[in-house]
Design a protein around this motif. Structure first.
Motif, mmCIF file in Angstrom:
data_model
loop_
_atom_site.group_PDB
_atom_site.id
_atom_site.type_symbol
_atom_site.label_atom_id
_atom_site.label_comp_id
_atom_site.label_asym_id
_atom_site.label_seq_id
_atom_site.Cartn_x
_atom_site.Cartn_y
_atom_site.Cartn_z
ATOM 1 N N ASP A 129 57.388 4.798 14.135
ATOM 2 C CA ASP A 129 58.163 5.342 12.998
ATOM 3 C C ASP A 129 59.652 5.479 13.293
ATOM 4 N N GLN A 130 60.126 4.822 14.321
ATOM 5 C CA GLN A 130 61.547 4.917 14.654
ATOM 6 C C GLN A 130 62.307 3.834 13.880
ATOM 7 N N ALA A 131 63.264 4.257 13.091
ATOM 8 C CA ALA A 131 64.051 3.264 12.343
ATOM 9 C C ALA A 131 65.142 2.708 13.251
ATOM 10 N N GLY A 132 65.674 1.550 12.883
ATOM 11 C CA GLY A 132 66.808 0.997 13.618
ATOM 12 C C GLY A 132 66.393 0.290 14.890
ATOM 13 N N PHE A 133 67.257 0.384 15.891
ATOM 14 C CA PHE A 133 67.132 -0.435 17.094
ATOM 15 C C PHE A 133 66.758 0.411 18.313
ATOM 16 N N PHE A 203 75.036 -3.045 22.921
ATOM 17 C CA PHE A 203 74.027 -3.095 21.851
ATOM 18 C C PHE A 203 73.962 -1.869 20.934
ATOM 19 N N SER A 204 74.541 -0.744 21.325
ATOM 20 C CA SER A 204 74.473 0.492 20.528
ATOM 21 C C SER A 204 73.071 0.791 19.978
ATOM 22 N N PRO A 205 72.080 0.918 20.856
ATOM 23 C CA PRO A 205 70.741 1.229 20.344
ATOM 24 C C PRO A 205 70.673 2.642 19.748
ATOM 25 N N ASP A 206 69.639 2.876 18.927
ATOM 26 C CA ASP A 206 69.430 4.216 18.358
ATOM 27 C C ASP A 206 68.537 5.068 19.249
ATOM 28 N N LEU A 207 67.766 4.398 20.099
ATOM 29 C CA LEU A 207 66.861 5.113 21.011
ATOM 30 C C LEU A 207 66.664 4.247 22.251
ATOM 31 N N ILE A 208 66.590 4.912 23.410
ATOM 32 C CA ILE A 208 66.295 4.192 24.656
ATOM 33 C C ILE A 208 65.013 4.794 25.239
ATOM 34 N N ILE A 209 64.078 3.930 25.598
ATOM 35 C CA ILE A 209 62.824 4.411 26.198
ATOM 36 C C ILE A 209 62.765 3.911 27.646
ATOM 37 N N VAL A 210 62.354 4.799 28.534
ATOM 38 C CA VAL A 210 62.268 4.452 29.954
ATOM 39 C C VAL A 210 60.797 4.428 30.375
ATOM 40 N N GLY A 211 60.335 3.263 30.810
ATOM 41 C CA GLY A 211 58.954 3.133 31.281
ATOM 42 C C GLY A 211 58.922 2.607 32.704
ATOM 43 N N GLY A 212 57.732 2.181 33.119
ATOM 44 C CA GLY A 212 57.564 1.718 34.499
ATOM 45 C C GLY A 212 57.017 2.863 35.348
ATOM 46 N N PRO A 218 59.935 11.674 35.552
ATOM 47 C CA PRO A 218 61.261 11.546 34.927
ATOM 48 C C PRO A 218 62.222 12.645 35.354
ATOM 49 N N GLU A 219 61.675 13.820 35.715
ATOM 50 C CA GLU A 219 62.556 14.951 36.064
ATOM 51 C C GLU A 219 63.439 14.625 37.272
ATOM 52 N N LYS A 220 63.030 13.639 38.064
ATOM 53 C CA LYS A 220 63.792 13.323 39.274
ATOM 54 C C LYS A 220 65.096 12.589 38.983
ATOM 55 N N PHE A 221 65.193 11.931 37.816
ATOM 56 C CA PHE A 221 66.413 11.143 37.569
ATOM 57 C C PHE A 221 66.917 11.192 36.138
ATOM 58 N N LEU A 222 66.012 11.371 35.183
ATOM 59 C CA LEU A 222 66.439 11.244 33.783
ATOM 60 C C LEU A 222 67.473 12.286 33.348
ATOM 61 N N PRO A 223 67.333 13.556 33.771
ATOM 62 C CA PRO A 223 68.334 14.544 33.347
ATOM 63 C C PRO A 223 69.748 14.220 33.846
ATOM 64 N N MET A 224 69.850 13.340 34.847
ATOM 65 C CA MET A 224 71.191 13.021 35.379
ATOM 66 C C MET A 224 71.844 11.867 34.628
ATOM 67 N N ILE A 225 71.119 11.277 33.675
ATOM 68 C CA ILE A 225 71.675 10.124 32.946
ATOM 69 C C ILE A 225 72.155 10.569 31.570
ATOM 70 N N GLU A 226 73.405 10.215 31.261
ATOM 71 C CA GLU A 226 73.964 10.600 29.953
ATOM 72 C C GLU A 226 74.168 9.371 29.095
ATOM 73 N N THR A 227 73.534 9.401 27.933
ATOM 74 C CA THR A 227 73.690 8.272 26.999
ATOM 75 C C THR A 227 74.036 8.826 25.619
ATOM 76 N N ARG A 228 74.625 7.988 24.775
ATOM 77 C CA ARG A 228 74.927 8.409 23.396
ATOM 78 C C ARG A 228 73.630 8.547 22.615
ATOM 79 N N ALA A 229 72.782 7.535 22.728
ATOM 80 C CA ALA A 229 71.494 7.568 22.027
ATOM 81 C C ALA A 229 70.542 8.466 22.816
ATOM 82 N N PRO A 230 69.541 9.051 22.154
ATOM 83 C CA PRO A 230 68.531 9.785 22.913
ATOM 84 C C PRO A 230 67.853 8.842 23.910
#
Ligand code: BGC
Length: 251
Positions: A129-133, A203-212, A218-230
């Motif tokens: 249900d995510q609109a956009g890119f 690319f100016s995405p509306d959402l970025i998803i991190v998998g793998g 995620p608590e080990k690295f994700l809070p340290m990354i700052e992006t415009r999109a969620p």
């Protein structure tokens, strides 16, 4: 009444491990144990095909006769593997779709691994249900990506091969690069920051998803990354490839 299959096997082939499970196609969930065999050294076609067969056998009688979706770390067009970054170069130009079908003796579907993970998140996870890119990235032996636009996959994006200092950026910023270089999570997050800034600039995405694999912690690295999109973790974590590959059976 529909004759659509309700279960399928998903096989996720990575540079380090090959994983499989039985997937409920209505729920997008794993309904068997997840079996794993290390990717054979060199990842040549005969060895990978033999290992895929073993994985299916390990799923036991429950998996008998189920259709199979396979995802693989290469550009895939019309069933043919067109690249080979973390597997043997013998895959380049091979009709992999046909080869897996023959080796497994079943109806199969075949797709890039990150695209499969993106499809799982699109149908059953963070991009539903995510609109956009939306851009899905998988951080593992390499870096994979999936472009999702308004509910559809745009296949074969390869953001892990953006250039950084003369090499593919995955050589510097993948999860395996963190282990190889034995750097702290903070230092690795700095490399990822560079990667995601580049992606956002282009690319100016509306959402970025991190998998793998690392999306389990995620608590080990994700809070340290700052992006415009969620930026969020894949709902299906490291099972997204298996689930997305199996979901191809529904067309
Ligand atoms: C490959 C991609 C793959 C990614 C993750 C890259 O090296 O080129 O096709 O999606 O690794 O496995």
């Amino acid at each position: 009444m529909t004759n659509a299959p309700q279960r399928a096997i998903g096989i996720d082939i990575g540079g380090t491990g090959m994983k499989a499970g039985i997937v409920d196609l209505r729920e997008g969930t794993l309904v068997s144990e997840r079996v794993r065999i290390p990717t054979p050294d060199g990842a040549t076609p005969p060895d990978v095909l033999a290992t895929a067969k073993q994985l299916v056998e390990r799923l036991g009688p429950e998996g008998e006769d189920l259709p199979v979706g396979v995802c693989f770390p290469a550009v895939v067009k019309d069933g043919i593997t067109l690249s080979a970054a973390n597997v043997s170069e013998e895959w380049i130009g091979l009709n992999a779709d046909e080869r897996f079908g023959e080796a497994l003796g079943r109806d199969i579907r075949f797709v890039n691994d990150a695209d499969a993970a993106g499809l799982a998140e699109l149908k059953f996870g963070a991009a539903r249900d995510q609109a956009g890119f939306t851009i899905m990235t998988t951080l593992g032996t390499g870096i994979g990506s999936a472009f999702l636009f308004d509910g559809k996959l745009v296949p074969n994006s390869e953001l892990g091969h953006l250039e950084h200092e003369g090499e593919s950026i995955e050589r510097w910023a993948s999860a395996s690069a963190r282990e190889r270089d034995d750097i702290s999570w903070k230092k690795w997050a700095g490399r990822l920051q560079h990667f995601y800034e580049h992606i956002e600039a282009v690319f100016s995405p509306d959402l970025i998803i991190v998998g793998g694999g690392v999306s389990k912690n995620p608590e080990k690295f994700l809070p340290m990354i700052e992006t415009r999109a969620p930026i969020v973790t894949a709902v299906h974590r490291n099972n997204a490839g298996i689930i997305g590959a199996a979901s191809l059976i529904l067309g």
